[in-house]
Design a protein around this motif. Structure first.
Motif, PDB file in Angstrom:
ATOM      1  N   TYR A 109      -9.607  -0.903 -11.784  1.00  0.00           N
ATOM      2  CA  TYR A 109      -9.584  -0.903 -10.320  1.00  0.00           C
ATOM      3  C   TYR A 109      -9.163   0.498  -9.870  1.00  0.00           C
ATOM      4  N   PHE A 110     -10.072   1.204  -9.196  1.00  0.00           N
ATOM      5  CA  PHE A 110      -9.817   2.575  -8.762  1.00  0.00           C
ATOM      6  C   PHE A 110      -9.547   2.612  -7.258  1.00  0.00           C
ATOM      7  N   VAL A 111      -8.596   3.456  -6.849  1.00  0.00           N
ATOM      8  CA  VAL A 111      -8.282   3.613  -5.428  1.00  0.00           C
ATOM      9  C   VAL A 111      -8.196   5.101  -5.108  1.00  0.00           C
ATOM     10  N   PRO A 112      -8.553   5.505  -3.881  1.00  0.00           N
ATOM     11  CA  PRO A 112      -8.428   6.921  -3.491  1.00  0.00           C
ATOM     12  C   PRO A 112      -6.965   7.320  -3.359  1.00  0.00           C
ATOM     13  N   GLU A 113      -6.688   8.570  -3.641  1.00  0.00           N
ATOM     14  CA  GLU A 113      -5.312   9.048  -3.583  1.00  0.00           C
ATOM     15  C   GLU A 113      -4.772   9.120  -2.159  1.00  0.00           C
ATOM     16  N   THR A 114      -5.661   9.040  -1.160  1.00  0.00           N
ATOM     17  CA  THR A 114      -5.232   9.115   0.241  1.00  0.00           C
ATOM     18  C   THR A 114      -4.915   7.743   0.840  1.00  0.00           C
ATOM     19  N   THR A 115      -5.038   6.681   0.058  1.00  0.00           N
ATOM     20  CA  THR A 115      -4.736   5.339   0.559  1.00  0.00           C
ATOM     21  C   THR A 115      -3.252   5.230   0.896  1.00  0.00           C
ATOM     22  N   THR A 116      -2.939   4.658   2.058  1.00  0.00           N
ATOM     23  CA  THR A 116      -1.532   4.488   2.422  1.00  0.00           C
ATOM     24  C   THR A 116      -0.907   3.378   1.585  1.00  0.00           C
TER      25      THR A 116
ATOM     26  N   ASP B  76       1.013   1.030   2.566  1.00  0.00           N
ATOM     27  CA  ASP B  76       0.897  -0.252   3.251  1.00  0.00           C
ATOM     28  C   ASP B  76      -0.453  -0.900   2.955  1.00  0.00           C
ATOM     29  N   ASP B  77      -1.525  -0.113   3.067  1.00  0.00           N
ATOM     30  CA  ASP B  77      -2.862  -0.651   2.770  1.00  0.00           C
ATOM     31  C   ASP B  77      -2.989  -1.042   1.296  1.00  0.00           C
ATOM     32  N   GLN B  78      -2.425  -0.224   0.419  1.00  0.00           N
ATOM     33  CA  GLN B  78      -2.540  -0.523  -1.009  1.00  0.00           C
ATOM     34  C   GLN B  78      -1.787  -1.800  -1.383  1.00  0.00           C
ATOM     35  N   MET B  79      -0.633  -2.003  -0.781  1.00  0.00           N
ATOM     36  CA  MET B  79       0.111  -3.233  -1.062  1.00  0.00           C
ATOM     37  C   MET B  79      -0.692  -4.454  -0.607  1.00  0.00           C
ATOM     38  N   ARG B  80      -1.339  -4.340   0.554  1.00  0.00           N
ATOM     39  CA  ARG B  80      -2.171  -5.451   1.027  1.00  0.00           C
ATOM     40  C   ARG B  80      -3.338  -5.703   0.066  1.00  0.00           C
ATOM     41  N   GLN B  81      -3.919  -4.622  -0.448  1.00  0.00           N
ATOM     42  CA  GLN B  81      -5.026  -4.765  -1.394  1.00  0.00           C
ATOM     43  C   GLN B  81      -4.566  -5.428  -2.690  1.00  0.00           C
ATOM     44  N   PHE B  82      -3.390  -5.042  -3.174  1.00  0.00           N
ATOM     45  CA  PHE B  82      -2.849  -5.671  -4.385  1.00  0.00           C
ATOM     46  C   PHE B  82      -2.683  -7.171  -4.176  1.00  0.00           C
ATOM     47  N   LEU B  83      -2.116  -7.554  -3.039  1.00  0.00           N
ATOM     48  CA  LEU B  83      -1.886  -8.971  -2.770  1.00  0.00           C
ATOM     49  C   LEU B  83      -3.199  -9.723  -2.586  1.00  0.00           C
TER      50      LEU B  83
END
Length: 432
Positions: free
Chosen positions: A290-297, A299-306
């Motif tokens: 699972y790849f994510v951009p380094e500019t992701t906040t 808060d957004d990343q935690m929501r994506q994890f959940l």
């Protein structure tokens, strides 16, 4: 001469003072009341709290209406008192009226109602909300005209005002209240750090807290099954990226539990023979990366994890190059502080104090964590880690033993590996 007119005038002055007290107390209650507490009361059926929330949405119009009403009654009361005392005492009545009305207004129309209002802000706000709403409605045209006139006058002096702007955001108000509470000893440091950490999630990116790619433990897909199993058992991490040939080519992520289940299944089906692992392929138990951009906040990343029911993501830059990895635990640590378990207790702590009072700091420690640990205020605008800050200020990669002084601290390079500053010694400089 004391007659009916005297008593009528005195009664009018007393009534105007009551109105003045009402306006003063209402202004204090409605501006000091917590909108959060008012919302809680409104949700429980308090109509006054609901009205208070409505009229405080436009603070400028509210305060303008209350001040207009307060000034009207104060001026009228003072004028009546001047006429009354002049009638009784002649020319000296003006001075007496000024002195007496100043004391009456100060005590009964300012200090007393405001003290009550600020002590019982939410209760008082709920009680005065409905009559104040009527006052705002009546005075609204006059207040609007005054607001327009004031803006025009300010514009003449080069001051531009935005009627729809807010001086502070909700987050800034909460942060300011926490800082004030901590300085006054009401809020503990740990509580302040947790709340501020939660508020900052929307302002920070995964790049700031990710584990850099140079520190990631990876498994080569071409390694023998025995080596893969040994790496998984020796690692203190439960999830390990799987690469094929080049470490930039991540083809999956293996979980220690999945690996052990698969090996246990083989051992159960085929027995504990020496070649039981020969048919095992690590790709069979690998999950899709699972790849994510380094500019992701955060808060957004935690929501994506959940939302994705996963705790592990690989961070890439705009070119798709691997930069690091981030886990849900990393984000939670920004709120609650360092989380350790039985596999972390033997790790070197990134921050420790020497007997001489200096601080030995891991170069990879983030400036934010260092500031939170010691209540310092080192800037993190140009660099995320302590080593990055030293390199930025030095404009070079220092050698072991070099000493720098900036931002009120003394920095000494203690250890360096290749081009990385792995350990530094810090000491706050004495302030004059």
């Amino acid at each position: 001469m004391i007659d009916t007119a005297f008593w009528l005038t005195a009664g009018a002055i007393a009534a105007l003072l009551l109105f003045s007290a009402f306006f003063s107390g209402s202004e204090t209650a409605l501006t000091a009341a917590s909108r959060g507490k008012l919302r809680s009361r409104a949700d429980k059926g308090d109509g006054g709290a609901e009205t208070a929330l409505t009229i405080t949405e436009d603070n400028e119009r509210l305060i303008g209406s209350v001040l207009l009403g307060n000034n009207l009654v104060n001026i009228l009361a003072t004028s009546l008192a001047t006429a009354l005392f002049t009638r009784l005492f002649g020319e000296s009545g003006v001075a007496m009226a000024t002195l007496i009305m100043t004391l009456l207004v100060l005590i009964f129309a300012e200090v007393l109602p405001k003290t009550y209002a600020i002590t019982n802000a939410e209760t008082a706000a709920s009680r005065v909300a409905r009559p104040i709403r009527l006052v705002v409605l009546v005075f609204s045209p006059v207040v609007s005209a005054i607001r327009a006139l004031v803006r025009q006058l300010l514009r003449l002096f080069g001051v531009k005002t935005d009627p729809d702007s807010h001086m502070f955001s909700v987050q800034e108000e909460i942060a300011g209240a926490l800082a004030l509470g901590h300085s006054e000893g009401v809020v503990q440091k740990e509580d302040r750090d947790r709340l501020l950490g939660a508020l900052d999630l929307g302002e920070r990116t995964v790049e700031e807290i990710m584990l850099h790619r140079s520190q990631i433990q990876m498994v080569n897909v071409e390694d023998a099954p025995e080596e893969v199993l040994a790496q998984a058992l020796e690692s203190r991490h439960t999830r390990l990226p799987l690469y094929d040939g080049d470490k930039e080519n991540i083809v999956g992520v293996i979980h220690a539990k999945d690996l052990l289940r698969a090996i246990h299944r083989l051992a159960t089906d085929h027995g504990s023979t020496p070649d039981v692992l020969s048919s095992f392929s690590v790709l069979d138990v690998a999950k899709e990366p699972y790849f994510v951009p380094e500019t992701t906040t955060l808060d957004d990343q935690m929501r994506q994890f959940l939302r994705r029911n996963t705790h592990f993501a690989l961070v890439v830059d705009e070119y798709g190059t691997l930069q690091g990895l981030i886990t849900l635990e990393d984000i939670l640590e920004e709120i609650v502080g360092e989380i350790t378990d039985e596999f972390d207790i033997d790790e070197d702590h990134p921050l420790r104090r020497t007997d001489s009072g200096d601080w030995i700091v891991d170069g990879a420690m983030t400036i934010r964590d260092l500031n939170r640990a010691n209540d310092w205020s080192l800037p993190d605008d140009e660099a995320n880690t302590v080593a990055g800050l030293v390199i930025h200020e030095a404009q070079s990669i220092p050698t072991v033993g070099q000493v720098f002084s900036f931002h009120g601290f003394r920095f000494e390079v203690v250890a360096r590996k290749d081009n990385r500053l792995t350990r530094l010694k810090l000491r706050p400089l004495a302030r004059a």
